[in-house]
Design a protein around this motif. Sequence first.
Motif, PDB file in Angstrom:
ATOM      1  N   LEU A 223      48.274  50.425   6.230  1.00  0.00           N
ATOM      2  CA  LEU A 223      49.387  49.661   6.857  1.00  0.00           C
ATOM      3  C   LEU A 223      49.835  48.256   5.939  1.00  0.00           C
ATOM      4  O   LEU A 223      50.728  47.825   5.732  1.00  0.00           O
ATOM      5  CB  LEU A 223      49.244  49.211   8.399  1.00  0.00           C
ATOM      6  CG  LEU A 223      50.554  49.151   9.118  1.00  0.00           C
ATOM      7  CD1 LEU A 223      51.488  50.312   8.943  1.00  0.00           C
ATOM      8  CD2 LEU A 223      50.056  48.889  10.663  1.00  0.00           C
ATOM      9  N   LEU A 224      48.557  47.896   5.333  1.00  0.00           N
ATOM     10  CA  LEU A 224      48.548  46.861   4.497  1.00  0.00           C
ATOM     11  C   LEU A 224      49.649  46.921   3.293  1.00  0.00           C
ATOM     12  O   LEU A 224      50.447  45.899   2.958  1.00  0.00           O
ATOM     13  CB  LEU A 224      47.202  46.368   3.788  1.00  0.00           C
ATOM     14  CG  LEU A 224      46.289  45.540   4.634  1.00  0.00           C
ATOM     15  CD1 LEU A 224      45.100  45.684   3.667  1.00  0.00           C
ATOM     16  CD2 LEU A 224      46.872  44.204   4.938  1.00  0.00           C
ATOM     17  N   ASP A 225      49.692  48.066   2.840  1.00  0.00           N
ATOM     18  CA  ASP A 225      50.872  48.265   1.718  1.00  0.00           C
ATOM     19  C   ASP A 225      52.268  48.277   2.189  1.00  0.00           C
ATOM     20  O   ASP A 225      53.355  47.686   1.609  1.00  0.00           O
ATOM     21  CB  ASP A 225      50.418  49.525   1.165  1.00  0.00           C
ATOM     22  CG  ASP A 225      49.381  49.387   0.334  1.00  0.00           C
ATOM     23  OD1 ASP A 225      49.093  48.621  -0.420  1.00  0.00           O
ATOM     24  OD2 ASP A 225      48.419  50.382   0.298  1.00  0.00           O
ATOM     25  N   THR A 226      52.610  48.740   3.432  1.00  0.00           N
ATOM     26  CA  THR A 226      53.831  48.927   3.848  1.00  0.00           C
ATOM     27  C   THR A 226      54.299  48.007   4.942  1.00  0.00           C
ATOM     28  O   THR A 226      55.334  47.553   4.749  1.00  0.00           O
ATOM     29  CB  THR A 226      53.830  50.211   4.887  1.00  0.00           C
ATOM     30  OG1 THR A 226      52.762  50.408   5.727  1.00  0.00           O
ATOM     31  CG2 THR A 226      53.660  51.536   3.693  1.00  0.00           C
ATOM     32  N   ASN A 227      53.518  47.493   5.787  1.00  0.00           N
ATOM     33  CA  ASN A 227      53.763  46.580   6.799  1.00  0.00           C
ATOM     34  C   ASN A 227      52.486  45.525   6.999  1.00  0.00           C
ATOM     35  O   ASN A 227      52.217  45.377   8.207  1.00  0.00           O
ATOM     36  CB  ASN A 227      54.382  47.322   7.956  1.00  0.00           C
ATOM     37  CG  ASN A 227      54.855  46.283   9.042  1.00  0.00           C
ATOM     38  OD1 ASN A 227      55.016  45.059   8.744  1.00  0.00           O
ATOM     39  ND2 ASN A 227      55.506  46.738  10.295  1.00  0.00           N
ATOM     40  N   PRO A 228      52.621  44.694   6.251  1.00  0.00           N
ATOM     41  CA  PRO A 228      51.256  43.880   6.250  1.00  0.00           C
ATOM     42  C   PRO A 228      51.245  42.837   7.432  1.00  0.00           C
ATOM     43  O   PRO A 228      50.173  42.791   8.048  1.00  0.00           O
ATOM     44  CB  PRO A 228      51.380  43.082   5.061  1.00  0.00           C
ATOM     45  CG  PRO A 228      52.584  43.208   4.138  1.00  0.00           C
ATOM     46  CD  PRO A 228      53.353  44.252   4.711  1.00  0.00           C
ATOM     47  N   GLY A 229      52.416  42.467   8.075  1.00  0.00           N
ATOM     48  CA  GLY A 229      52.552  41.883   9.183  1.00  0.00           C
ATOM     49  C   GLY A 229      52.159  42.356  10.452  1.00  0.00           C
ATOM     50  O   GLY A 229      51.567  41.625  11.273  1.00  0.00           O
ATOM     51  N   ALA A 230      52.087  43.547  10.276  1.00  0.00           N
ATOM     52  CA  ALA A 230      51.723  44.433  11.804  1.00  0.00           C
ATOM     53  C   ALA A 230      50.254  44.828  11.753  1.00  0.00           C
ATOM     54  O   ALA A 230      49.892  44.946  12.780  1.00  0.00           O
ATOM     55  CB  ALA A 230      52.648  45.576  11.770  1.00  0.00           C
ATOM     56  N   VAL A 231      49.459  44.555  10.622  1.00  0.00           N
ATOM     57  CA  VAL A 231      48.187  44.947  10.743  1.00  0.00           C
ATOM     58  C   VAL A 231      47.310  43.919  11.757  1.00  0.00           C
ATOM     59  O   VAL A 231      47.421  42.781  11.744  1.00  0.00           O
ATOM     60  CB  VAL A 231      47.519  44.794   9.298  1.00  0.00           C
ATOM     61  CG1 VAL A 231      45.974  45.150   9.285  1.00  0.00           C
ATOM     62  CG2 VAL A 231      48.037  45.615   8.269  1.00  0.00           C
ATOM     63  N   LYS A 232      46.631  44.475  12.574  1.00  0.00           N
ATOM     64  CA  LYS A 232      45.650  44.016  13.346  1.00  0.00           C
ATOM     65  C   LYS A 232      44.442  43.694  12.999  1.00  0.00           C
ATOM     66  O   LYS A 232      43.948  44.581  12.159  1.00  0.00           O
ATOM     67  CB  LYS A 232      45.766  44.640  14.934  1.00  0.00           C
ATOM     68  CG  LYS A 232      47.189  44.478  15.670  1.00  0.00           C
ATOM     69  CD  LYS A 232      47.521  43.135  16.209  1.00  0.00           C
ATOM     70  CE  LYS A 232      48.683  43.120  17.145  1.00  0.00           C
ATOM     71  NZ  LYS A 232      49.716  42.601  16.484  1.00  0.00           N
TER      72      LYS A 232
END
Length: 582
Positions: free
Chosen positions: A458-467
């Motif tokens: 997810l870091l590549d696609t939506n970094p802000g969403a990574v918990k």
Amino acid sequence: MYRSNTCGALRASHIGSEVVLSGWVHKLRDKGFVVWVDLRDRYGITQLVFDEDRTPKELLEQARELGRETVIQVKGEVIERASKNPNIPTGEIEVLVKELTILNKSLLPPFTIEDETDGGEDIRMKYRYLDIRRNPVKNKLIFRHKVSMEVRKYLSEQGFIDVETPYLIKSTPEGARDFLVPSRMNEGQFYALPQSPQTFKQLLMVGGLDKYFQIVKCFRDEDLRADRQPEFTQIDCEMAFVEQEDILNTFEGLTKHLLKEIKGVEIDEFPRMTFDDAMRLYGNDKPDIRFGMRFGELNAVAQHKDFNVFNSAELVVGIAVPGAAEYTRKEIDALIDWVKRPQVGAKGMVYVKCNEDGSYKSSVDKFYDQDDLAQWADVTGAKPGDLICVLSGNTNETRAQLSALRMELAERLGLRKPDEFAPLWVVDFPLLELDEETGTYHAMHHPFTSPKPGQLQLLDTNPGAVKANAYDLVLNGNEIGGGSIRIHDKQVQATMFKHLGFTPEEAKAQFGFLMDAFQYGAPPHGGIAFGLDRLVAILGGQETIRDFIAFPKNNSGRDVMIDAPAKIDEEQLKELHLKLNM
Ligand code: ASP
């Protein structure tokens, strides 16, 4: 022998015994035929008596001349007091003095050494050693000692070992500026003082010491917001072969132990809340849950009428203030002014009075009918007698503003009770935080924090969403501890650095030693650090940390007693190969 007893020790059972006491002259009352001196030390006050009938004349005269804070030694007999003082433990006795030795004279102190002193903050800081003689400061230092002893005892019993880590190191990434120390022996090179022992404690895990703790100074060169210190103390901990659950349990255990031993408070299980819920329900990642006033999001029930302020807002959110429906117009206006102060920054505030008869009266009656307002009351949990305060605007800002209002009102309503303790784990923090100004992400905790399992992609696609596997321990609205499960794989750590904007060369230069270590069998590990100063202050029922620190700095980072920081002379600069450019 300077003393046979302390100034806090003598009781009626000592009557008739000969004693030697040493201490400071606290107060002197001269009635002519009799002189009483209150002799003080760390342990208390003992009344000394000199009188015409029983004391030789010269001794009486000598007593009469004693100045405040003179250090004396007396020998004498413990006798029963004629008029007893039930307010102090030694109040039943006094010491009839037979010998008096002046051990050291004192200048007149610049403020009175009393619980309620006439000295202002600045003068007390300048003469901190005198301030420490006062009960309120002395007792806080003793209290701090008790807390840190309990910490050591508990952790040691749990198998943790106390390991010291160096202070002269290289930058650590806790997100603040480093304090730097020039190296004389390595021309043009600097050490950084640790913002925390983060990398070292991880290396101790690689070293196989699977339970580490240290009560340790940390240094962060930050602009000093209220009640921060540039050097502060952490209870720093790390464990190997653990998951988040193990860490939470262990340090919940420590916190319970402290609450029980220090405050006599027993708490069964600490509640947990996700970061997202904390933000949604309290507008804050360190909610004070000693009281309610949870946020009610009102978009669904307030964005269907012609009130454009709400219709155009990203978030409409309110709280129900208990019993505040009776606020006068003037009081409500003052509240509106309060939220509009630049420090809070709201544009305005809508309110609804929930009358005892079940009707509503709002500042937006033009747009909303009784049924609408009843829905607002439902969402915010307002009861008859409550006042609903509603703010609107951009989500993050509005939450912060309403959170500030919530805390302010709780303070005014006396809901923040210092002897009530409400711990809370806040979990599932985002891994990264967007810097609105630069548009780049940085680590919310620090770059060694691991993402939740399966979220690396997810870091590549939506970094802000990574918990992240990161958690904070909150006590009464203060973050008292924070930590994470770490990355222990070199490749994952490299990926993380890449996302934080480090080139591989930069990452290697700054943290190569850690990534190298990860190649030699680094165990899974994680940890936490508590802010000891704050923890002690909260346990002590106080809001400020300064008096729990023996020699604190002021708001400009100065120690006004020793007058530091200070200039250094040419010779020293030369030795350090430094030139000033001011
Ligand atoms: N080093 C971290 C800090 O100072 C704490 C931790 O992650 O253990 O906040």
